[in-house]
Design a protein around this motif. Sequence first.
Motif, short mmCIF file in Angstrom:
data_model
loop_
_atom_site.label_atom_id
_atom_site.label_comp_id
_atom_site.label_asym_id
_atom_site.label_seq_id
_atom_site.Cartn_x
_atom_site.Cartn_y
_atom_site.Cartn_z
N THR A 1 4.53 -4.60 -1.58
CA THR A 1 4.01 -4.99 -0.26
C THR A 1 2.56 -5.33 -0.34
O THR A 1 2.02 -5.08 -1.41
CB THR A 1 4.22 -3.87 0.63
OG1 THR A 1 3.55 -2.60 0.20
CG2 THR A 1 5.74 -3.41 0.89
N LYS B 1 -0.85 -5.99 2.77
CA LYS B 1 -1.38 -5.88 4.22
C LYS B 1 -1.87 -7.12 4.64
O LYS B 1 -2.49 -7.91 4.07
CB LYS B 1 -2.50 -4.58 4.15
CG LYS B 1 -1.97 -3.23 3.72
CD LYS B 1 -3.26 -2.50 3.83
CE LYS B 1 -2.97 -1.04 3.42
NZ LYS B 1 -2.19 -0.48 2.22
N THR C 1 6.17 -2.43 9.31
CA THR C 1 6.42 -3.19 8.06
C THR C 1 7.27 -4.22 8.31
O THR C 1 8.07 -4.27 9.37
CB THR C 1 7.15 -2.32 7.06
OG1 THR C 1 8.36 -1.68 7.53
CG2 THR C 1 6.23 -1.04 6.76
N TYR C 2 7.23 -5.50 7.63
CA TYR C 2 7.99 -6.37 7.72
C TYR C 2 8.63 -6.66 6.33
O TYR C 2 8.07 -6.69 5.08
CB TYR C 2 7.32 -7.82 8.10
CG TYR C 2 6.84 -7.74 9.66
CD1 TYR C 2 7.82 -8.28 10.62
CD2 TYR C 2 5.68 -7.08 9.73
CE1 TYR C 2 7.13 -8.09 12.04
CE2 TYR C 2 5.20 -7.06 11.33
CZ TYR C 2 6.41 -7.52 12.28
OH TYR C 2 5.76 -7.41 13.52
N GLU D 1 14.22 -6.09 1.95
CA GLU D 1 13.03 -5.49 1.32
C GLU D 1 12.67 -6.22 0.19
O GLU D 1 13.51 -7.06 -0.65
CB GLU D 1 12.97 -3.94 1.02
CG GLU D 1 13.06 -3.23 2.08
CD GLU D 1 13.32 -1.42 1.53
OE1 GLU D 1 13.22 -1.40 0.13
OE2 GLU D 1 13.31 -0.84 2.46
N ALA E 1 0.01 -4.86 9.66
CA ALA E 1 1.25 -4.47 9.36
C ALA E 1 1.19 -4.49 7.69
O ALA E 1 0.56 -5.30 6.89
CB ALA E 1 2.15 -5.54 9.87
N GLU E 2 2.21 -3.91 7.27
CA GLU E 2 2.46 -4.09 5.79
C GLU E 2 3.72 -5.10 5.48
O GLU E 2 4.62 -5.04 6.34
CB GLU E 2 3.08 -2.75 5.19
CG GLU E 2 1.80 -1.86 5.00
CD GLU E 2 1.83 -1.45 3.67
OE1 GLU E 2 2.56 -1.79 2.74
OE2 GLU E 2 0.56 -0.94 3.31
#
Length: 472
Positions: free
Chosen positions: A34, A36, A19-20, A30, A47-48
Motif C-alpha cells: 500500500t 498513502k 483503504t482502496y 487487494e 487514504a491508503e
Amino acid sequence: MFEYAPAPESRSIVSLEPTYGLFIDGSFVEGKGTFKTVNPASEEVLAEVALAAPEDVDRAVAAARRAFGPWSALPGAERAKYLFRIARIIQERSRELAVLESLDNGKPIRESRDVDLPLVAAHFFYYAGWADKLAYAGFGPDPRPLGVAGQVIPWNFPLLMLAWKIAPALAAGNTVVLKPAETTPLSALFFADVCRQADLPPGVVNIITGAGDTGRYLVEHPDVAKVAFTGSTEVGRQIARSVAGTGKKLTLELGGKAANIVFDDAPIDQAVEGIVNGIFFNQGHVCCAGSRLLVQESVAEELLASLKRRMATLRVGDPLDKNTDIGAINSRAQLEKITELSEIGASEGAERWSPPCELPDRGFWFAPTIFTGVTQAHRIAREEIFGPVLSVLTFRTPDEAIEKANNTPYGLSAGIWTDKGSRILAVADKLRAGVVWANTFNKFDPTSPFGGYKESGYGREGGRHGLEAYLA
C-alpha cells in the motif's frame, strides 16, 4: 481589492474509504502493498491505496484480454449505451467527483466543478456518439479495435485525462488497463465505482494503482496492444524506447513551453485575462500552459502594469473555497522543482515579481510569479517549470515573435493576441505547435484534436482523430 468571506464547499458530500484496492475484472481486490495519498493543501493522509505488483498487472491485463472478445463483438450502438450511461452518472455525481478531485489534487473547486467535470462528461457523451459510426470516421470501411489498451495518466487533470483515454478506447471496442498517477489515484478509483454502477461488463475497464514501476510493467506487458501516456517528456522517451519494435501502437502527450504572443493591436484587458488563464489556471500544472509571454515592445510596459494589477487580485488558498483562484501545488517534489527553477531564474539575472499574498503555513504553496528581463538563454525560458511561473520576453516584429516562439524543443500549444484576423492566420501557420489559440487560451472541446510536435509527443487525442490510435 474586495474582501471575500470564505465560501467553502462541503467535504461531507464525498465519503472517503480508509483503504482502496485495485479494480480488476469488475471488483476491488487487494494489492501486494500500500501507499498513502495526501491532501496537498493540508498534508493530511486521505487514504491508503493498494500498490500493484507485477502479478497484479498480469491479472488486470488477463481480465482485459478475456473481456475484449465479447466487448469488441458488441454492436457499436450497444457499446454506446454504456458510454452514455457512464456520462450521465458522471453528471449526476459531479459534485462528489469535483470535491474528491480538489481534495486529492489541490486544484480550486471552481475549476474542478466548472471545467474538469463538464469536460469529462462531454468526452464520454462525444465518443458514445462515435461508437456506431466508426466506419465513417475516415479510417477505412471496417476499422477494428486493437485489443488491450495500457494507459498511464498524470496528476494534473486526473479525471479529465482518464476520460481522454478511456472514452475513445471503449467506443472503438478496446478494453483498458489504466494506471493513474500515484499522487492522485482517488478519482480513478471512484470512476471504477461509476463503471460498476453503469453495469459495464467486468474486465472492460481495470484500474491499477502504483508508482513508476507499475506503469513501466504495464507499458512493457506483452499482451498490451496499445499504449497511451500523458506525462513528462523524459518518461515519454523511455516508453518510446521500450515500445520500439514491438508492434504496439503508441500515443505520447508530453511537456510543453508554450508561447503566448501579444501584438500591439491586441485588446490589453482581454489579453491579460488570457495570460492569467494561460499560466495560473490549475496552478500552472498544465502541459500546454502559456509559460512564455512574448509581448510586442511598444505595449510591453502597459501590458505588464495591467498584468501586475490583475495578479494582485488573485486569491491563493483553500482549494475547497469557491473564491480561490490558485490552489495548492500537487506535491512536495513538484514544489521543490518549481522553487529550484525560480531561484535559478533570479540567479541568472531575471527580475522576479509576485503580488503580496499570504500563503497557508501547512501544505504545498507557491505564489503566482512573473519574471521580466528574460532572454532565450535563461533556463526558465527553456525548461518546463509546471507551476505558476511566467517568463516575459519582448519582440519587435512578427518574424521575431515567430522565431522566438519556435525556439524550443517543445511544440504543444501557442496563443496569439491581435485584432487582425489575417495576422492570426499568417502567424498560426508558421508556429510549430499542435494547438494554436487565437484571442483565448486553454479552451478545450471533445470534438477538437489535441497533441504536439517535437518533444511534446505524437498522436492526437480528442475529436475524430482521437479514434485513430485505437483502431487497426
